[in-house]
Design a protein around this motif. Structure first.
Motif, mmCIF file in Angstrom:
data_model
loop_
_atom_site.group_PDB
_atom_site.id
_atom_site.type_symbol
_atom_site.label_atom_id
_atom_site.label_comp_id
_atom_site.label_asym_id
_atom_site.label_seq_id
_atom_site.Cartn_x
_atom_site.Cartn_y
_atom_site.Cartn_z
ATOM 1 N N VAL A 1 0.835 -1.204 0.000
ATOM 2 C CA VAL A 1 0.000 0.000 0.000
ATOM 3 C C VAL A 1 0.873 1.260 0.000
ATOM 4 C CG1 VAL A 1 -1.652 1.342 1.377
ATOM 5 C CG2 VAL A 1 -2.000 -1.113 1.063
ATOM 6 N N ALA A 2 1.902 1.275 0.841
ATOM 7 C CA ALA A 2 2.783 2.442 0.911
ATOM 8 C C ALA A 2 3.516 2.657 -0.412
ATOM 9 C CB ALA A 2 3.785 2.278 2.050
ATOM 10 N N ALA A 3 4.047 1.589 -0.996
ATOM 11 C CA ALA A 3 4.788 1.712 -2.250
ATOM 12 C C ALA A 3 3.871 2.168 -3.389
ATOM 13 C CB ALA A 3 5.455 0.387 -2.604
ATOM 14 N N ALA B 1 4.017 10.007 -7.047
ATOM 15 C CA ALA B 1 5.145 10.428 -7.888
ATOM 16 C C ALA B 1 4.708 10.618 -9.334
ATOM 17 C CB ALA B 1 6.274 9.403 -7.813
ATOM 18 N N THR B 2 3.872 9.730 -9.831
ATOM 19 C CA THR B 2 3.376 9.842 -11.200
ATOM 20 C C THR B 2 2.546 11.114 -11.384
ATOM 21 O OG1 THR B 2 3.354 7.443 -11.434
ATOM 22 C CG2 THR B 2 2.003 8.691 -12.989
ATOM 23 N N LEU B 3 1.684 11.410 -10.416
ATOM 24 C CA LEU B 3 0.868 12.619 -10.499
ATOM 25 C C LEU B 3 1.736 13.877 -10.437
ATOM 26 C CD1 LEU B 3 -2.158 11.607 -8.229
ATOM 27 C CD2 LEU B 3 -2.081 11.719 -10.729
ATOM 28 N N ILE C 1 -0.698 12.881 -1.339
ATOM 29 C CA ILE C 1 -0.441 11.443 -1.176
ATOM 30 C C ILE C 1 0.985 11.224 -0.685
ATOM 31 C CG2 ILE C 1 -0.148 9.276 -2.439
ATOM 32 C CD1 ILE C 1 -2.477 10.214 -4.256
ATOM 33 N N VAL C 2 1.936 11.873 -1.331
ATOM 34 C CA VAL C 2 3.343 11.719 -0.954
ATOM 35 C C VAL C 2 3.585 12.251 0.456
ATOM 36 C CG1 VAL C 2 5.673 12.541 -1.485
ATOM 37 C CG2 VAL C 2 4.216 11.657 -3.303
ATOM 38 N N PHE D 1 -1.636 17.586 -9.547
ATOM 39 C CA PHE D 1 -0.408 17.854 -8.785
ATOM 40 C C PHE D 1 -0.674 17.996 -7.283
ATOM 41 C CE2 PHE D 1 2.766 20.816 -7.059
ATOM 42 C CZ PHE D 1 3.929 20.120 -7.353
ATOM 43 N N PRO D 2 -1.687 18.767 -6.846
ATOM 44 C CA PRO D 2 -1.930 18.873 -5.405
ATOM 45 C C PRO D 2 -2.276 17.524 -4.763
ATOM 46 C CG PRO D 2 -3.067 20.642 -6.551
ATOM 47 C CD PRO D 2 -2.551 19.691 -7.599
#
Length: 105
Positions: free
Chosen positions: A57-59, A66-68, A81-82, A75-76
């Motif tokens: 789940v974390a990965a 990262a993709t977004l 998420i990150v 982007f927000p």
């Protein structure tokens, strides 16, 4: 393309790449990481059970974020998420740095 646009693109690529590398350490064992089999016991020692499921789940959260970020789509949301996963990762071991092979987040 203006210079500021290029600068922001480079910033998104570097930040997204850093987070993706972090996710790949824990999920696939790339870049000196332990992969799921070695990361799951660490998660469980922090109280996150079941470790294998929560590592996945974390990965996945980090990879989606990262993709977004890199693509600039939502982007927000990618940053949120990150940020959420990094706050949890940083709480027990921020003093060791970012990369897993050094005992970091």
């Amino acid at each position: 393309m203006e210079q500021i646009d290029v600068g922001l693109l480079l910033l998104r690529i570097v930040l997204g790449g850093l987070i993706a590398g972090h996710a790949l350490q824990k999920s696939a064992g790339w870049f000196g990481g332990g992969g799921r089999s070695q990361t799951a016991p660490v998660f469980e020692s922090w109280g996150f059970r079941p470790g294998h499921v929560l590592v996945t789940v974390a990965a996945l959260s980090e990879l989606v974020g990262a993709t977004l970020i890199v693509t600039g789509l939502a982007f927000p949301l990618g940053c949120a998420i990150v940020l959420g996963t990094m706050i949890v990762a940083a709480s027990p071991n921020a003093k060791n740095g970012l990369w897993a092979q050094q005992g970091g987040c």
